[in-house]
Design a protein around this motif. Structure first.
Motif, mmCIF file in Angstrom:
data_model
loop_
_atom_site.group_PDB
_atom_site.id
_atom_site.type_symbol
_atom_site.label_atom_id
_atom_site.label_comp_id
_atom_site.label_asym_id
_atom_site.label_seq_id
_atom_site.Cartn_x
_atom_site.Cartn_y
_atom_site.Cartn_z
ATOM 1 N N PHE A 163 0.830 -1.208 0.000
ATOM 2 C CA PHE A 163 0.000 0.000 0.000
ATOM 3 C C PHE A 163 0.870 1.266 0.000
ATOM 4 N N ASP A 173 2.976 2.308 -3.252
ATOM 5 C CA ASP A 173 2.243 2.509 -4.501
ATOM 6 C C ASP A 173 2.547 3.863 -5.130
ATOM 7 N N LEU A 219 -5.358 4.370 1.756
ATOM 8 C CA LEU A 219 -4.244 3.677 1.114
ATOM 9 C C LEU A 219 -4.745 2.565 0.200
ATOM 10 N N ALA A 220 -5.745 1.826 0.661
ATOM 11 C CA ALA A 220 -6.297 0.742 -0.159
ATOM 12 C C ALA A 220 -6.975 1.280 -1.414
ATOM 13 N N PHE A 247 -4.380 2.321 -3.829
ATOM 14 C CA PHE A 247 -3.642 1.171 -4.345
ATOM 15 C C PHE A 247 -4.418 0.445 -5.450
ATOM 16 N N CYS A 259 -10.375 -5.399 2.293
ATOM 17 C CA CYS A 259 -10.118 -4.639 1.063
ATOM 18 C C CYS A 259 -11.252 -4.796 0.054
#
Length: 535
Positions: A195, A198, A261-262, A265, A292
């Motif tokens: 994450f 990226d 962050l997810a 990503f 996620c």
């Protein structure tokens, strides 16, 4: 004559007398013989009730109950105790990471199985993932060396979260406690490193080499992303949140940083989540998201805090609704039907929501790209025009949406909007002709090589999926389209347009035919008029 008849009558009486006498002797002889004791066979209760000639004396006597210490009774009591414990534990209350049902897996075996990366206990220890496991240990060492942390801090945190993390998985986890804690630390740190790497800034901050075989290879990262959004390959988000707080400080605990962050990503996988930061009512915190895949589902179909708090119970799938209504019908059956009370509603499973594109075009329904919305499921119908947003399809689209559909089928609280959308599109698309028309209108943009491959993908996405049309957000729109389709005038007008107004030459031919018809009618009129009034 009378004497003859009398003799014949006497002979008949005499014959019947001898027959009766012989029958009597036979019965008496059988009764005098010693009879074996008949074997008592129980008479079925249904046969006794249906045959009133059976005497009550012949009804079976109730058998004595088996003793409480018999092996059969003991085994039943043990099974009841297991059922009580299973009911008391209520594991389904916390489950969020499920095994894909066999009916869905049989449609496409490869869509739900990770190819190079295993996360969580479902695929732990398989030989095909051993090469990536070495990179997991390397990333863990890199993270500990960079932060100067002791591995025991992460192990203690994982041990504290072990029971809560185990309850998130559907199938019983048979691995030991140490192996489970080890996998939590290893998989979570590797996920967080991905994450944070990226972006270019994150890559420089984490100090990985530009020639790193994992973190420096964009193609490998893209393959890892595809594996990380599979339903069976998920990690609880609260575990990632706790480990990120250990790395950055407790001030980041409970924040929405992991979710952001997810989202960043997975942004290049084709999921549109640009509307999330501008939605003030959407709670993107890690306390709401489960993993996620649930984060991606939130980004596609955002659920608001008010909706979750106002819901008194989670949405049940149509299978549960069928069972509930069947039980309701069984309980109210004596008071329904012939007594004039309404019967329970019947589910419409397996009925098409809407006709295919080719049939709708025959009724004059037009298709346009909805440029006012970037959410692919935001479909509108107005004045005979069906507005559908653009959908981009690539080689990984099928696997991504199959996992989202499987998540909606298994998790009762996430709704069914994605399943409803693809069920609607499956009804619209029957052949490559339908795909070609939608592609020409800018609604479907694909790179699969042929329109037939796209049609096959849509026809497979909702195979073996249970959905109630009454619980579909597109059911009202489908009814509007079907009402428009059933009006004969729309069909006739569309037929006229397609036949005579489809191109300029057809329009010119139609105008010429109409002018010729008018001239012929005028000529006929003046000929008839001159015949009756020659002057």
């Amino acid at each position: 004559m009378i004497l003859v008849f009398k003799k014949l009558f006497d002979k008949e009486l005499l014959a019947w007398y001898f027959i009766t006498l012989k029958l009597k002797e036979t019965i008496e002889a059988n009764l005098c013989k010693p009879q074996a004791k008949p074997i008592a066979r129980p008479i079925p209760l249904g046969l006794y009730k249906s045959n009133p000639l059976l005497k009550p004396a012949l009804t079976p006597q109730p058998l004595p109950p088996p003793p409480l210490d018999s092996p059969w009774i003991i085994s039943i009591l043990e099974k009841l105790e297991q059922g009580r414990q299973y009911e008391a534990s209520s594991p389904w209350e916390t489950q969020s990471i499920y095994r894909v049902p066999k009916s869905l897996r049989d449609v496409d075996q490869t869509a739900y199985t990770p190819k190079i990366l295993s996360l969580g206990p479902y695929h732990l220890g398989r030989r095909r993932f051993r090469s990536m496991d070495r990179h997991k240990w390397r990333s863990l060492y890199h993270a500990l060396d960079r932060t100067k942390h002791d591995i025991r801090h992460y192990l203690d945190a994982a041990r504290f979260l072990e029971d809560r993390a185990r309850s998130c998985y559907e199938a019983p986890i048979s691995i030991s406690s140490d192996a489970f804690v080890e996998s939590l630390v290893l998989d979570s740190i590797f996920t967080l490193e991905l994450f944070r790497c990226d972006t270019r800034k994150g890559f420089l901050d984490l100090r990985y080499s530009p020639k790193d075989p994992i973190f420096g290879d964009c193609n490998i990262i893209l393959s890892l992303k595809s594996d990380m959004i599979m339903l069976e390959n998920q990690l609880p988000l609260f575990v990632l949140d706790r480990f990120l707080a250990l790395q950055l400080g407790d001030k980041y605990s409970g924040s929405a940083l992991v979710v952001q962050l997810a989202l960043r990503f997975f942004d290049d996988l084709g999921f549109n989540n640009e509307h999330l930061p501008s939605d003030p009512n959407y709670n993107a915190g890690s306390s709401e998201a489960l993993h996620c895949l649930d984060v991606i589902h939130h980004s596609l179909v955002p659920r608001r805090k008010s909706d979750r708090k106002s819901a008194s119970c989670p949405r049940r799938s149509s299978l549960y609704q069928l069972l509930a209504r069947a039980v309701n019908f069984a309980l109210t059956w004596p008071c329904s039907g012939d007594f004039g009370l309404p019967k329970p509603p019947v589910e419409k499973i397996g009925i098409r929501l809407i006709r295919c594109v080719a049939e709708l075009r025959e009724a004059g329904i037009k298709f346009r790209r909805n440029r006012k919305s970037d959410r692919f499921w935001d479909i509108k119908f107005k004045d005979g025009v069906l507005y559908i947003p653009r959908l981009i399809i690539d080689g990984g689209t099928k696997s991504r949406f199959l996992n989202l559909i499987a998540f909606e089928q298994c998790h009762l609280e996430c709704g069914n909007q994605i399943t409803s959308y693809f069920s609607f599109m499956d009804d619209l698309i029957d052949s490559e002709v339908d795909v070609g028309y939608l592609h020409d209108k800018g609604i479907i943009d694909h790179g699969l090589g042929s329109n037939g491959a796209v049609a096959d993908m849509f026809n497979r996405l909702c195979r073996e999926v249970v959905i109630d049309p009454n619980d579909c957000y597109l059911s009202e729109l489908s009814e509007q389209v079907n009402r428009y389709y059933n009006k004969k005038w729309n069909t006739w007008r569309a037929s006229l347009t397609h036949t005579y107004l489809s191109n300029p030459w057809a329009i010119i031919s139609l105008i010429a035919a109409v002018v010729l018809l008018l001239l012929t009618a005028a000529q006929t009129f003046y000929a008839v008029y001159g015949y009756y009034k020659p002057n």
